[in-house]
Every structure is written in C-alpha cells, then in structure tokens.
Motif scaffolding. Sequence first.
Motif, PDB file in Angstrom:
ATOM      1  N   TYR A 146       6.877  -5.722  -5.400  1.00  0.00           N
ATOM      2  CA  TYR A 146       6.136  -5.647  -6.668  1.00  0.00           C
ATOM      3  C   TYR A 146       6.729  -6.550  -7.736  1.00  0.00           C
ATOM      4  O   TYR A 146       6.240  -6.583  -8.872  1.00  0.00           O
ATOM      5  CB  TYR A 146       6.069  -4.177  -7.132  1.00  0.00           C
ATOM      6  N   LYS A 155       8.062 -20.955  -3.941  1.00  0.00           N
ATOM      7  CA  LYS A 155       6.922 -20.469  -3.154  1.00  0.00           C
ATOM      8  C   LYS A 155       5.798 -21.521  -3.145  1.00  0.00           C
ATOM      9  O   LYS A 155       5.119 -21.707  -2.127  1.00  0.00           O
ATOM     10  CB  LYS A 155       6.423 -19.134  -3.705  1.00  0.00           C
ATOM     11  N   GLY A 177      -6.538  -6.503  -2.420  1.00  0.00           N
ATOM     12  CA  GLY A 177      -5.466  -5.758  -3.076  1.00  0.00           C
ATOM     13  C   GLY A 177      -5.408  -6.071  -4.553  1.00  0.00           C
ATOM     14  O   GLY A 177      -5.986  -7.059  -5.026  1.00  0.00           O
ATOM     15  N   LEU A 178      -4.704  -5.198  -5.275  1.00  0.00           N
ATOM     16  CA  LEU A 178      -4.589  -5.335  -6.742  1.00  0.00           C
ATOM     17  C   LEU A 178      -3.138  -5.070  -7.124  1.00  0.00           C
ATOM     18  O   LEU A 178      -2.846  -4.232  -7.974  1.00  0.00           O
ATOM     19  CB  LEU A 178      -5.523  -4.330  -7.434  1.00  0.00           C
ATOM     20  N   ILE A 179      -2.232  -5.769  -6.478  1.00  0.00           N
ATOM     21  CA  ILE A 179      -0.820  -5.386  -6.560  1.00  0.00           C
ATOM     22  C   ILE A 179      -0.278  -5.398  -7.978  1.00  0.00           C
ATOM     23  O   ILE A 179       0.656  -4.650  -8.288  1.00  0.00           O
ATOM     24  CB  ILE A 179       0.053  -6.256  -5.607  1.00  0.00           C
ATOM     25  N   ILE A 201     -10.790  -2.747   3.599  1.00  0.00           N
ATOM     26  CA  ILE A 201      -9.612  -2.076   4.158  1.00  0.00           C
ATOM     27  C   ILE A 201      -9.561  -2.463   5.629  1.00  0.00           C
ATOM     28  O   ILE A 201     -10.578  -2.375   6.335  1.00  0.00           O
ATOM     29  CB  ILE A 201      -9.716  -0.533   4.006  1.00  0.00           C
ATOM     30  N   VAL A 202      -8.407  -2.889   6.062  1.00  0.00           N
ATOM     31  CA  VAL A 202      -8.278  -3.412   7.432  1.00  0.00           C
ATOM     32  C   VAL A 202      -8.760  -2.403   8.475  1.00  0.00           C
ATOM     33  O   VAL A 202      -9.280  -2.777   9.541  1.00  0.00           O
ATOM     34  CB  VAL A 202      -6.820  -3.875   7.697  1.00  0.00           C
ATOM     35  N   ILE A 259      -4.899 -12.713 -13.266  1.00  0.00           N
ATOM     36  CA  ILE A 259      -5.274 -13.778 -12.323  1.00  0.00           C
ATOM     37  C   ILE A 259      -6.772 -13.688 -12.020  1.00  0.00           C
ATOM     38  O   ILE A 259      -7.497 -14.692 -12.041  1.00  0.00           O
ATOM     39  CB  ILE A 259      -4.407 -13.724 -11.041  1.00  0.00           C
ATOM     40  N   ALA A 306       0.808  -1.221   0.000  1.00  0.00           N
ATOM     41  CA  ALA A 306       0.000   0.000   0.000  1.00  0.00           C
ATOM     42  C   ALA A 306       0.841   1.271   0.000  1.00  0.00           C
ATOM     43  O   ALA A 306       0.354   2.346  -0.360  1.00  0.00           O
ATOM     44  CB  ALA A 306      -0.920   0.009   1.223  1.00  0.00           C
ATOM     45  N   GLY A 321       7.844  -9.754  -6.508  1.00  0.00           N
ATOM     46  CA  GLY A 321       7.857 -11.063  -5.854  1.00  0.00           C
ATOM     47  C   GLY A 321       9.209 -11.407  -5.249  1.00  0.00           C
ATOM     48  O   GLY A 321       9.471 -12.578  -4.952  1.00  0.00           O
ATOM     49  N   VAL A 328      -4.260  -9.568  -6.044  1.00  0.00           N
ATOM     50  CA  VAL A 328      -3.405  -9.279  -7.204  1.00  0.00           C
ATOM     51  C   VAL A 328      -4.126  -8.570  -8.347  1.00  0.00           C
ATOM     52  O   VAL A 328      -3.630  -7.593  -8.892  1.00  0.00           O
ATOM     53  CB  VAL A 328      -2.767 -10.602  -7.704  1.00  0.00           C
ATOM     54  N   ALA A 378       2.541 -12.121   3.014  1.00  0.00           N
ATOM     55  CA  ALA A 378       2.134 -11.828   4.390  1.00  0.00           C
ATOM     56  C   ALA A 378       0.642 -12.082   4.608  1.00  0.00           C
ATOM     57  O   ALA A 378       0.252 -12.845   5.499  1.00  0.00           O
ATOM     58  CB  ALA A 378       2.481 -10.375   4.709  1.00  0.00           C
TER      59      ALA A 378
HETATM   60  N1  LIG Z   1      -7.045  -3.994   2.033  1.00  0.00           N
HETATM   61  C1  LIG Z   1      -6.202  -3.950   3.050  1.00  0.00           C
HETATM   62  O1  LIG Z   1      -6.509  -3.438   4.127  1.00  0.00           O
HETATM   63  C2  LIG Z   1      -4.851  -4.544   2.866  1.00  0.00           C
HETATM   64  C3  LIG Z   1      -3.958  -4.682   3.943  1.00  0.00           C
HETATM   65  C4  LIG Z   1      -2.720  -5.300   3.712  1.00  0.00           C
HETATM   66  C5  LIG Z   1      -2.397  -5.725   2.437  1.00  0.00           C
HETATM   67  N2  LIG Z   1      -3.283  -5.549   1.425  1.00  0.00           N
HETATM   68  C6  LIG Z   1      -2.992  -6.032   0.065  1.00  0.00           C
HETATM   69  O2  LIG Z   1      -2.741  -7.418   0.136  1.00  0.00           O
HETATM   70  C7  LIG Z   1      -1.881  -7.793  -0.934  1.00  0.00           C
HETATM   71  C8  LIG Z   1      -0.708  -8.574  -0.365  1.00  0.00           C
HETATM   72  O3  LIG Z   1       0.024  -7.719   0.499  1.00  0.00           O
HETATM   73  P1  LIG Z   1       1.167  -8.321   1.447  1.00  0.00           P
HETATM   74  O4  LIG Z   1       1.556  -7.256   2.379  1.00  0.00           O
HETATM   75  O5  LIG Z   1       0.713  -9.623   1.983  1.00  0.00           O
HETATM   76  O6  LIG Z   1       2.371  -8.539   0.435  1.00  0.00           O
HETATM   77  P2  LIG Z   1       3.087  -9.919   0.082  1.00  0.00           P
HETATM   78  O7  LIG Z   1       2.064 -10.849  -0.453  1.00  0.00           O
HETATM   79  O8  LIG Z   1       3.908 -10.361   1.225  1.00  0.00           O
HETATM   80  O9  LIG Z   1       4.056  -9.447  -1.081  1.00  0.00           O
HETATM   81  C9  LIG Z   1       3.541  -9.056  -2.309  1.00  0.00           C
HETATM   82  C10 LIG Z   1       3.475 -10.264  -3.263  1.00  0.00           C
HETATM   83  O10 LIG Z   1       2.617  -9.951  -4.347  1.00  0.00           O
HETATM   84  C11 LIG Z   1       2.948 -10.767  -5.428  1.00  0.00           C
HETATM   85  N3  LIG Z   1       2.951  -9.986  -6.675  1.00  0.00           N
HETATM   86  C12 LIG Z   1       3.594  -8.818  -6.907  1.00  0.00           C
HETATM   87  N4  LIG Z   1       3.368  -8.410  -8.163  1.00  0.00           N
HETATM   88  C13 LIG Z   1       2.571  -9.346  -8.740  1.00  0.00           C
HETATM   89  C14 LIG Z   1       1.982  -9.506 -10.028  1.00  0.00           C
HETATM   90  N5  LIG Z   1       2.179  -8.586 -10.994  1.00  0.00           N
HETATM   91  N6  LIG Z   1       1.227 -10.591 -10.275  1.00  0.00           N
HETATM   92  C15 LIG Z   1       1.027 -11.514  -9.302  1.00  0.00           C
HETATM   93  N7  LIG Z   1       1.545 -11.430  -8.062  1.00  0.00           N
HETATM   94  C16 LIG Z   1       2.308 -10.358  -7.784  1.00  0.00           C
HETATM   95  C17 LIG Z   1       4.350 -11.322  -5.172  1.00  0.00           C
HETATM   96  O11 LIG Z   1       4.224 -12.702  -4.892  1.00  0.00           O
HETATM   97  P3  LIG Z   1       4.576 -13.813  -6.035  1.00  0.00           P
HETATM   98  O12 LIG Z   1       6.049 -14.037  -5.922  1.00  0.00           O
HETATM   99  O13 LIG Z   1       3.739 -14.956  -5.624  1.00  0.00           O
HETATM  100  O14 LIG Z   1       4.222 -13.197  -7.340  1.00  0.00           O
HETATM  101  C18 LIG Z   1       4.797 -10.570  -3.919  1.00  0.00           C
HETATM  102  O15 LIG Z   1       5.644 -11.348  -3.116  1.00  0.00           O
HETATM  103  C19 LIG Z   1      -1.494  -6.497  -1.641  1.00  0.00           C
HETATM  104  O16 LIG Z   1      -2.327  -6.331  -2.762  1.00  0.00           O
HETATM  105  C20 LIG Z   1      -1.785  -5.437  -0.603  1.00  0.00           C
HETATM  106  O17 LIG Z   1      -2.041  -4.190  -1.173  1.00  0.00           O
HETATM  107  C21 LIG Z   1      -4.486  -4.966   1.619  1.00  0.00           C
END
Ligand SMILES: NC(=O)c1ccc[n+]([C@@H]2O[C@H](COP(=O)([O-])OP(=O)(O)OC[C@H]3O[C@@H](n4cnc5c(N)ncnc54)[C@H](OP(=O)(O)O)[C@@H]3O)[C@@H](O)[C@H]2O)c1
Length: 335
Positions: free
Chosen positions: A323, A184, A246-248, A277-278, A228, A51, A325, A224, A159
């Motif tokens: 971003y 992974k 999320g939509l990373i 949102i958390v 996907i 984020a 991985g 993501v 995470a």
């Molecule tokens: N809504 C909320 O309140 C909230 C709170 C926390 C997090 N989030 C969201 O949750 C998601 C995960 O966050 P996290 O903190 O747990 O991070 P994370 O999963 O530990 O790390 C991000 C992972 O996203 C994957 N990624 C990155 N770019 C990608 C792509 N183009 N296509 C596919 N996979 C991709 C990678 O894994 P791979 O190696 O497997 O590709 C990377 O390791 C994010 O979208 C984040 O914004 C939302």
Amino acid sequence: MSNTNRQVKLARRPAPGPLTRDVFTIEDGPIPEPGPGQFRVKIEYVSLDPAMRGWVNEGRSYIEPVPVGAVMRGYAAGYVEVSNHPEFKPGDAVQGLFGVQQYAVSDGKRVVKVDTNLAPLQRWVGGLGMPGWTAYFGLLEVGQPKPGETVVVSAAAGAVGSIVAQIAKLKGCRAVGIAGGPEKCRYLLDELGLDAAVDYKAGKLAADLKAACPHGIDVYFENVGGEILDTVLPLMNTFGRIPLCGLISAYNATTPPPGPRNLRCVLTQRLKIQGLIVFDWADRIDEAIHDLGQWYSEGKLKIREDVREGGLDAFPDVLNLLYTGGNHGKLVLKV
Ligand SMILES: NC(=O)c1ccc[n+]([C@@H]2O[C@H](COP(=O)([O-])OP(=O)(O)OC[C@H]3O[C@@H](n4cnc5c(N)ncnc54)[C@H](OP(=O)(O)O)[C@@H]3O)[C@@H](O)[C@H]2O)c1
C-alpha cells in the motif's frame, strides 16, 4: 524440521487504516492429517495480495470476510506431502487458496498443479498465477483491446499491471504504464518494452499522461482509483473501456475517499466501466495458464517477484509494503 504448523490467524476486525500486527496472532498448532479424498501441502510461498486488506473487514463484498479466529485467507504454493486423493501425489507442485500457514489440507477443489520446469514455484502465485489470470481475463474479456489502440494501466510495475501492459503489447496496442518513481518507470521501458511510462509521483501527472497518449486512451485498466482515475477520464476516447480491477489507493483510507470528479466524461465519451473479480473466470483458468505459459516460455512475457524472507512472523509488516509501493514485482513471502 518443525513438527508444528505455524499459522497466521485473524485476531480481531481492524480499524480503518494500515493493518497493525495486533490484528493477527501467530500460533503453532498440530500438523494436519488429510482425511479420505484429501492431501496435505507443505507451503513454500505465500502470496501477499492487496485484497487481503478487504478480506479482514466486516461487510458486503464479493467473498465472505475471514472469520475472526480463522487462518488468514491467502494464495500459496507448495508441494504435496501426503495424499489420499487419486489426482494428487506426493511431490506434486500445487497452487491454491491454502491460507497463511505452513501446512494445509485440501480436497483439491480449485487447486492447480503447476509445472516447476516451466517456471519456479513462486512464479505460480505471481505472473503465472492469480495476478496473471486477473490481467489476462480483465484486459482481454473486459477491456477488449484492438490492435493500434492505446491501453493505459495503473500500478503498472506490479503483479497484475505488468502482465496487463505486456499482453496489451502482444495484442498490438500502444501500452502506457503509470507507476510510482523513476526506478519502476525505467523497468517498464527498459525491461518490459512499454511505449511510455508515467511517474505519478513526479507531480505533473495530467501533462505527462497527455504527452504519453497523443491519440487519447481507448482502454484504461484501473488498479488504483482516486486522483489517477480522475486524471485519466478526460483523456479517454469515445466508447473507451475501463476494466475496474482494483482501487488500492483507498484500501487503507481512514475517511471515505472523494467520489470521481470527472464522472461527466463517462457520459460525454460513452465510456464503459466494468468491475471484475478473477473468480468470475474460475472455470476458464486453464486458458489463461496456457496462453501466459506459452508467452512466458517464448520469452515474450517478463515476470518478476519480490520474495521476502522472515517467515510467517513477518506477514503483517510485509503485507503493508503493497500500500506504499514498497514492493518491486509480485510480493511473496517465503515460509
Ligand atoms: N479484481 C481482482 O480479481 C483482482 C485480483 C488481483 C489484484 N487485484 C487488484 O489489482 C491491483 C494490483 O494488485 P497487485 O497484486 O498487482 O499489486 P501490485 O501492483 O504488485 O502492488 C501494489 C502496487 O500498487 C501501487 N499503489 C499502492 N498505493 C497506491 C496509491 N495510493 N496510488 C497509486 N498507486 C498505489 C504501488 O505501486 P507504485 O509504486 O507504482 O505506486 C504498489 O506497488 C490492486 O488494486 C488489487 O486489489 C484485483
């Protein structure tokens, strides 16, 4: 010991695309003194969150953008050093939105005292911290998984995703993780005990996901977006739920990402897609901490961090690992 407070500040609004080092300045300022009702924290670990890429952009979001010139927003964990607050005393381990810096002053609002006997400090910005709370409420409240259902989660080795997948198992679901690369995917199967793992980088996502979900998908926990999501939609069962966390895949986009091609499935399968949102559960964090902590202490929840050295100077480069991985577990910077 340094007698200054190193801080990462936002120097300017970034252009679309990956953040470059010049978006931030790294400055040494005075160590802040707590006023009445405040305490000072010495930060040990800063949480690196996807984020953060959105927090530095101008425009409407769920939270105000970080002002140019301000300390970068960030979750962090550390120890109280000096306190004028009746509920926090020197030595307390705490977690909160303390910012990307070495020392922070806080009034205690939304600060969580953490138990380092249960888990090491860095875990409290990971699986037992904000990412864990997101997984907990996002899956259970929005996803509403039922025993026997199939739950698919993207960014499953990360995470949030790794906790979602394990809670799905704990709730009696078939848990399927999507992640990038064989290492992974092996982690998902061998360490987390998921029912199936799909490597989206292997080039045959649609066929592999279909094989991994012989009874379709009831809950898709979306981290993501993009390709996907489009691949998942046709496999969703009637009245399926999609917590959109999320939509990373689009956070660093330099052109507007294409819209979902398979939106028709939302109509035909009567799917429910809900953003989350958390912060929506800010008043119920204790519930998540209690349950996650209990599962963790019983050995039912595995949590891993990817702790990087290099201090705050390494912040911009380490953040970018998310971003592509490049992280293996919750990405954390040791201050
Ligand atoms: N809504 C909320 O309140 C909230 C709170 C926390 C997090 N989030 C969201 O949750 C998601 C995960 O966050 P996290 O903190 O747990 O991070 P994370 O999963 O530990 O790390 C991000 C992972 O996203 C994957 N990624 C990155 N770019 C990608 C792509 N183009 N296509 C596919 N996979 C991709 C990678 O894994 P791979 O190696 O497997 O590709 C990377 O390791 C994010 O979208 C984040 O914004 C939302």
